[in-house]
Design a protein around this motif. Sequence first.
Motif, short mmCIF file in Angstrom:
data_model
loop_
_atom_site.label_atom_id
_atom_site.label_comp_id
_atom_site.label_asym_id
_atom_site.label_seq_id
_atom_site.Cartn_x
_atom_site.Cartn_y
_atom_site.Cartn_z
N TYR A 74 0.81 -1.21 0.00
CA TYR A 74 0.00 0.00 0.00
C TYR A 74 0.85 1.27 0.00
N ILE A 75 2.11 1.17 -0.39
CA ILE A 75 3.01 2.32 -0.31
C ILE A 75 2.52 3.48 -1.16
N ASP A 76 2.12 3.22 -2.41
CA ASP A 76 1.67 4.30 -3.28
C ASP A 76 0.43 4.99 -2.74
N LEU A 77 -0.49 4.23 -2.18
CA LEU A 77 -1.70 4.80 -1.60
C LEU A 77 -1.38 5.61 -0.35
N ILE A 78 -0.51 5.10 0.50
CA ILE A 78 -0.12 5.81 1.72
C ILE A 78 0.58 7.12 1.39
N MET A 138 -1.75 14.38 0.14
CA MET A 138 -3.02 15.10 0.12
C MET A 138 -3.26 15.81 1.45
N ILE A 139 -2.96 15.15 2.54
CA ILE A 139 -3.14 15.75 3.86
C ILE A 139 -2.22 16.95 4.02
N VAL A 140 -0.98 16.83 3.57
CA VAL A 140 -0.03 17.95 3.66
C VAL A 140 -0.53 19.14 2.85
N VAL A 141 -1.02 18.89 1.64
CA VAL A 141 -1.53 19.97 0.80
C VAL A 141 -2.73 20.63 1.45
N ILE A 142 -3.63 19.85 2.00
CA ILE A 142 -4.81 20.41 2.66
C ILE A 142 -4.41 21.22 3.89
N MET A 143 -3.44 20.73 4.66
CA MET A 143 -3.02 21.43 5.88
C MET A 143 -2.31 22.74 5.58
N PHE A 144 -1.44 22.76 4.56
CA PHE A 144 -0.65 23.95 4.32
C PHE A 144 -1.35 24.98 3.43
N PHE A 145 -2.09 24.54 2.42
CA PHE A 145 -2.66 25.49 1.48
C PHE A 145 -4.11 25.84 1.80
N ARG A 174 -6.90 25.56 0.54
CA ARG A 174 -7.79 26.04 -0.51
C ARG A 174 -8.17 24.86 -1.40
N PHE A 175 -9.40 24.88 -1.85
CA PHE A 175 -9.87 23.82 -2.73
C PHE A 175 -9.10 23.81 -4.04
N SER A 176 -8.77 24.98 -4.55
CA SER A 176 -8.03 25.04 -5.81
C SER A 176 -6.64 24.40 -5.67
N SER A 177 -6.01 24.54 -4.53
CA SER A 177 -4.71 23.90 -4.32
C SER A 177 -4.83 22.39 -4.34
N PHE A 178 -5.90 21.87 -3.77
CA PHE A 178 -6.13 20.43 -3.78
C PHE A 178 -6.37 19.93 -5.21
N VAL A 179 -7.15 20.68 -5.98
CA VAL A 179 -7.42 20.30 -7.37
C VAL A 179 -6.12 20.33 -8.18
N PHE A 180 -5.33 21.37 -8.01
CA PHE A 180 -4.05 21.46 -8.71
C PHE A 180 -3.12 20.31 -8.30
N PHE A 181 -3.12 19.94 -7.04
CA PHE A 181 -2.30 18.83 -6.58
C PHE A 181 -2.70 17.53 -7.26
N ILE A 182 -4.00 17.26 -7.31
CA ILE A 182 -4.49 16.04 -7.96
C ILE A 182 -4.04 16.02 -9.43
N ALA A 183 -4.19 17.13 -10.11
CA ALA A 183 -3.81 17.20 -11.53
C ALA A 183 -2.30 17.06 -11.71
N ILE A 184 -1.52 17.70 -10.87
CA ILE A 184 -0.06 17.62 -10.97
C ILE A 184 0.42 16.19 -10.76
N VAL A 185 -0.10 15.52 -9.76
CA VAL A 185 0.31 14.14 -9.49
C VAL A 185 -0.07 13.24 -10.67
N ASP A 186 -1.27 13.41 -11.19
CA ASP A 186 -1.70 12.56 -12.30
C ASP A 186 -0.85 12.83 -13.55
N ILE A 187 -0.60 14.07 -13.87
CA ILE A 187 0.23 14.40 -15.04
C ILE A 187 1.65 13.86 -14.85
N PHE A 188 2.20 13.99 -13.65
CA PHE A 188 3.54 13.48 -13.37
C PHE A 188 3.61 11.96 -13.57
#
Length: 106
Positions: free
Chosen positions: A2-6, A12-19, A21-35
């Motif tokens: 389960y390493i990739d899921l963890i 995701m938790i780090v992004v939610i805690m630091f940023f 904003r919903f837009s930051s979460f959406v950008f994070f999801i897109a960046i990870v998927d594109i990467f």
Amino acid sequence: MYIDLIVLVLLMIVVIMFFKRFSSFVFFIAIVDIFLRLLTFIKNNIPLRDVSAIIGKYLPESLLSIIDSYTGSISILNIILRWAYFVFMCIFLGYVVKIFMKKKKI
């Protein structure tokens, strides 16, 4: 494993805690998927077997492949998560178009 899921959930938790904003979460999801998709492209198109083997062994192909590997391919949870992914990507596209229109100086 389960390493990739963890790792994904922790990021995701780090992004939610630091940023926070919903837009930051959406950008994070897109960046990870594109990467992940770019790494899959490299894995499939570079003739170096060692690089392809490492990428293929330790990294998933995309966020959808993570969803599919941890939920059944026909389960209700899989369908809900796939549609959530689709909605996030549509929102991401909306943000990108909005930014593009703001920057337009033609």
